[in-house]
Design a protein around this motif. Structure first.
Motif, mmCIF file in Angstrom:
data_model
loop_
_atom_site.group_PDB
_atom_site.id
_atom_site.type_symbol
_atom_site.label_atom_id
_atom_site.label_comp_id
_atom_site.label_asym_id
_atom_site.label_seq_id
_atom_site.Cartn_x
_atom_site.Cartn_y
_atom_site.Cartn_z
ATOM 1 N N HIS A 31 0.807 -1.226 0.000
ATOM 2 C CA HIS A 31 0.000 0.000 0.000
ATOM 3 C C HIS A 31 0.839 1.274 0.000
ATOM 4 O O HIS A 31 0.281 2.378 -0.039
ATOM 5 N N GLY A 32 2.156 1.141 0.084
ATOM 6 C CA GLY A 32 3.015 2.316 0.035
ATOM 7 C C GLY A 32 3.009 3.137 1.301
ATOM 8 O O GLY A 32 3.502 4.267 1.324
ATOM 9 N N PHE A 33 2.450 2.579 2.404
ATOM 10 C CA PHE A 33 2.402 3.313 3.674
ATOM 11 C C PHE A 33 3.670 3.011 4.456
ATOM 12 O O PHE A 33 3.941 1.866 4.801
ATOM 13 N N SER A 34 4.469 4.036 4.752
ATOM 14 C CA SER A 34 5.741 3.832 5.438
ATOM 15 C C SER A 34 5.997 4.960 6.421
ATOM 16 O O SER A 34 5.657 6.119 6.166
ATOM 17 N N LEU A 35 6.613 4.615 7.542
ATOM 18 C CA LEU A 35 7.028 5.612 8.534
ATOM 19 C C LEU A 35 8.524 5.878 8.450
ATOM 20 O O LEU A 35 9.118 6.430 9.366
ATOM 21 N N GLN A 36 9.131 5.517 7.327
ATOM 22 C CA GLN A 36 10.572 5.698 7.159
ATOM 23 C C GLN A 36 10.902 6.888 6.259
ATOM 24 O O GLN A 36 12.049 7.087 5.874
ATOM 25 N N ASP A 37 9.906 7.663 5.890
ATOM 26 C CA ASP A 37 10.107 8.814 5.015
ATOM 27 C C ASP A 37 9.405 10.032 5.594
ATOM 28 O O ASP A 37 8.508 9.917 6.436
ATOM 29 N N ARG A 38 9.795 11.197 5.106
ATOM 30 C CA ARG A 38 9.090 12.429 5.454
ATOM 31 C C ARG A 38 7.715 12.374 4.811
ATOM 32 O O ARG A 38 7.580 12.109 3.615
ATOM 33 N N ILE A 39 6.651 12.578 5.613
ATOM 34 C CA ILE A 39 5.288 12.419 5.113
ATOM 35 C C ILE A 39 4.551 13.751 5.161
ATOM 36 O O ILE A 39 4.517 14.414 6.202
ATOM 37 N N ASN A 40 3.947 14.124 4.040
ATOM 38 C CA ASN A 40 3.108 15.314 3.985
ATOM 39 C C ASN A 40 1.890 15.129 4.888
ATOM 40 O O ASN A 40 1.275 14.057 4.889
ATOM 41 N N VAL A 43 17.098 17.932 28.838
ATOM 42 C CA VAL A 43 18.070 17.823 27.751
ATOM 43 C C VAL A 43 17.540 18.560 26.513
ATOM 44 O O VAL A 43 16.491 18.183 25.978
ATOM 45 N N PRO A 44 18.214 19.603 26.046
ATOM 46 C CA PRO A 44 17.771 20.317 24.832
ATOM 47 C C PRO A 44 17.728 19.382 23.625
ATOM 48 O O PRO A 44 18.463 18.390 23.555
ATOM 49 N N ILE A 45 16.862 19.727 22.656
ATOM 50 C CA ILE A 45 16.624 18.859 21.500
ATOM 51 C C ILE A 45 16.955 19.589 20.199
ATOM 52 O O ILE A 45 16.545 20.737 19.997
ATOM 53 N N LEU A 46 17.657 18.892 19.310
ATOM 54 C CA LEU A 46 17.739 19.280 17.903
ATOM 55 C C LEU A 46 16.737 18.394 17.178
ATOM 56 O O LEU A 46 16.946 17.189 17.027
ATOM 57 N N GLY A 47 15.610 18.977 16.772
ATOM 58 C CA GLY A 47 14.506 18.196 16.227
ATOM 59 C C GLY A 47 14.579 18.011 14.724
ATOM 60 O O GLY A 47 14.922 18.936 13.983
ATOM 61 N N ILE A 48 14.225 16.785 14.279
ATOM 62 C CA ILE A 48 14.095 16.474 12.851
ATOM 63 C C ILE A 48 12.738 15.793 12.671
ATOM 64 O O ILE A 48 12.637 14.560 12.617
ATOM 65 N N PRO A 49 11.648 16.562 12.604
ATOM 66 C CA PRO A 49 10.312 15.951 12.520
ATOM 67 C C PRO A 49 10.108 15.214 11.199
ATOM 68 O O PRO A 49 10.599 15.644 10.153
ATOM 69 N N MET A 50 9.360 14.090 11.280
ATOM 70 C CA MET A 50 9.157 13.255 10.099
ATOM 71 C C MET A 50 7.677 13.099 9.730
ATOM 72 O O MET A 50 7.325 13.121 8.561
ATOM 73 N N PHE A 51 6.805 12.891 10.714
ATOM 74 C CA PHE A 51 5.393 12.625 10.402
ATOM 75 C C PHE A 51 4.563 12.794 11.671
ATOM 76 O O PHE A 51 5.091 13.027 12.765
ATOM 77 N N GLY A 52 3.247 12.647 11.515
ATOM 78 C CA GLY A 52 2.347 12.672 12.668
ATOM 79 C C GLY A 52 2.387 13.988 13.417
ATOM 80 O O GLY A 52 2.339 15.066 12.821
ATOM 81 N N ASP A 53 2.514 13.904 14.733
ATOM 82 C CA ASP A 53 2.486 15.092 15.585
ATOM 83 C C ASP A 53 3.858 15.718 15.775
ATOM 84 O O ASP A 53 4.013 16.656 16.553
#
Length: 529
Positions: free
Chosen positions: A96-105, A390-400
């Motif tokens: 189905h092409g559903f993956s949590l390994q990529d940046r998702i719109n 602990v401060p965070i350097l964030g790299i958001p990918m999907f969801g919230d």
């Protein structure tokens, strides 16, 4: 009369005492509770299982459907093991092409919910484990059902089988359209940001337009796909029940939210919604001795790099991995722990980098030498970093994660870097700034004080409210009347329509009368001439 009143009060006091003692003894003897947590995601399972295990520790008897069963038996806590669902992610991606390994719109992500819940709904409910359990518990009396409140209404078919007990929903992200619709919380896109976009509660016109659009799209996906899907799944796997998925949703007494204002923004909530904070954060376990020594011996501190339990370090493309490796090599006085799910070393791995397939995250963040957390900013990781400062350097990918990253940046407790922006120069500059600027540490400690300044710890608060629902055998008194209104009644469109119609009738009468008066005057004038 005064004597009689005094006598009556004295007689009532023992009765009340006996009543409450009876209730307390009933709970002490242990309620029978069913937990339903089907999401194959380690991070989401932790707050949910923390609640059921805390209830078991208090003497309640629990059977819990989950994907992360305990490795050792827990008293009063029986697992229905759905861990096989983790293996289904690869098939879901392939078919189905559903993956949590990529940046998702975000719009794509919301649209894919229909695929996700349909696929995992059939896999879980159709499994031997669940079908055997359905036959086992049919006719058994339970006192409560706790379920994961994303969009699993089809699993509430168990309710009819076990005596229709009160229902409590627990969500492990900030509330959004799917979960809020079940408890009646208002969704006001003018100032309540969607968890799928990096917006704060103070939005520009463009941001409000996007926020409005994703809100409507969520409602559409729920109405067009998810509601009918739940009914279909119930009929297929539970048979003909007395109640529908919609009926079960209406029966939810309370929603407990594993979040607080340290990670989100103020918003209106009904009394049936309880924010408790990070339920999964506990006393850190001791680190393995080799890891403890490695961290202790770091000169200036440790950088911890993990993109969470869903996103794999091995999924990061080679060029982006190389950017991190080159940047880490520029800070030889710092040591780097990298969650890397492979047996091989990283290509070009410098001496100050240590890779492991799995790392005890809370214990690492609690270590005094940990200076920076490079994270996807999932809520559970965000909460752990806040708790341990602990401060965070964030790299958001999907969801919230975009929503969480925006809150992080707004609070000055970290920085955000988009996945497509990863390059040596960008990583190096972010590391240099965050490792040398003390404001990030100061601001994450402010969030830490917010999340920790509560009357009771999060897990105790959650347990108290769950037992509250059981003591009262449901909580209809905190259910908002809005749940019984249609969408047009809720938005007062019927009232607005009636007022507009009334005004139109008045305007018509006014002009009709004016016209007749004018005609009469004109007729009289002509007649005189």
């Amino acid at each position: 009369m005064q004597y009689l009143a005094s006598y009556s009060i004295k007689m009532m006091q023992p009765s009340l005492a006996i009543m409450w003692i009876t209730v307390a003894l009933d709970l002490c003897n242990g309620a029978k509770i069913l937990g339903i947590f089907p999401t194959a995601s380690y991070s989401h399972q932790q707050p949910l299982l923390a609640v059921t295990r805390a209830l078991a520790k208090k003497g309640h008897d629990l059977i819990v459907i989950n994907t992360n069963p305990s490795e050792t038996p827990i008293k009063n806590h029986r697992d229905i093991d759905l861990s096989f669902l983790y293996k289904e992610w690869a098939e879901l991606q392939r078919d189905h092409g559903f993956s949590l390994q990529d940046r998702i719109n975000p719009f794509t992500h919301v649209g894919d919910f229909a695929v996700f819940f349909e696929y995992f709904g059939h896999k879980a409910l159709g499994s031997r484990q669940i079908q055997d359990f359905i036959r086992e518990v049919n006719g058994t009396k339970f006192d409560l059902i706790i379920y994961e409140g994303l969009s699993y209404s089809s699993f509430l078919g168990f309710s009819d089988l076990v005596g229709n007990p009160p229902l409590v929903s627990i969500v492990t992200v900030h509330p959004f359209t799917f979960s809020n619709s079940i408890v009646g919380n208002p969704e006001l896109p003018s100032y309540i940001p969607s968890i799928f976009f990096p917006h704060s509660h103070k939005m520009s016109f463009t941001e409000r337009l996007i926020n409005f659009s994703i809100n409507i799209y969520c409602q559409y996906i729920k109405w067009r796909y998810l509601d009918s899907l739940h009914e279909e799944l119930i009929r297929k796997y539970f048979g003909n029940l007395k109640h529908s998925a919609h009926d079960f949703e209406k029966n939810v007494s309370m929603m407990i939210v594993s979040a607080d204002l340290a990670t989100g923004y103020p918003r209106p909530l009904h009394p049936n919604t309880i924010y408790v904070g990070p339920m999964h954060v506990g006393e850190p376990v001791p680190l393995p001795q080799d890891l403890q020594t490695w961290m202790d011996d770091s000169q200036d501190g440790v950088i911890y790099f993990s993109l969470g339990s869903n996103m794999k370090g091995t999924s990061v493309p080679a060029d982006k991995r190389a950017a991190f490796i080159r940047a880490f090599a520029q800070f030889p006085s710092y040591r780097v722990l990298w969650k890397w799910e492979a047996d091989t070393k990283l290509a070009g791995q410098p001496d100050n980098v240590l890779v492991r397939k799995w790392l005890p995250q809370q214990s690492i963040l609690a270590h005094p030498k940990t200076k920076l957390f490079i994270s996807q900013v999932g809520l559970q990781s965000f909460q752990e970093a806040i708790t341990f400062g602990v401060p965070i350097l964030g790299i958001p990918m999907f969801g919230d994660q975009d929503y969480n990253a925006r809150k992080l940046v707004d609070a000055g407790a970290g920085r955000c870097m988009q996945f497509h922006e990863i390059s040596f120069e960008n990583v190096f500059e972010n590391l240099k700034l965050m490792l040398t600027n003390a404001s990030y540490k100061d601001n994450i400690m402010k969030l830490s004080r917010i999340t920790n300044d509560k009357p009771m710890p999060a897990i105790e608060t959650a347990v108290w409210w769950i037992e509250y629902v059981m003591r009262l055998k449901g909580a209809p008194h905190i259910k908002p009347a809005s749940m019984d209104l249609t969408w047009y009644q809720y938005n007062c469109l019927d009232i607005i329509s009636a007022i507009l119609l009334f005004l139109l009738v008045l305007i018509f009468i006014f002009f009709y009368t004016l016209r007749h008066i004018a005609r009469g005057l004109f007729y009289n004038k002509v007649k005189k001439h």
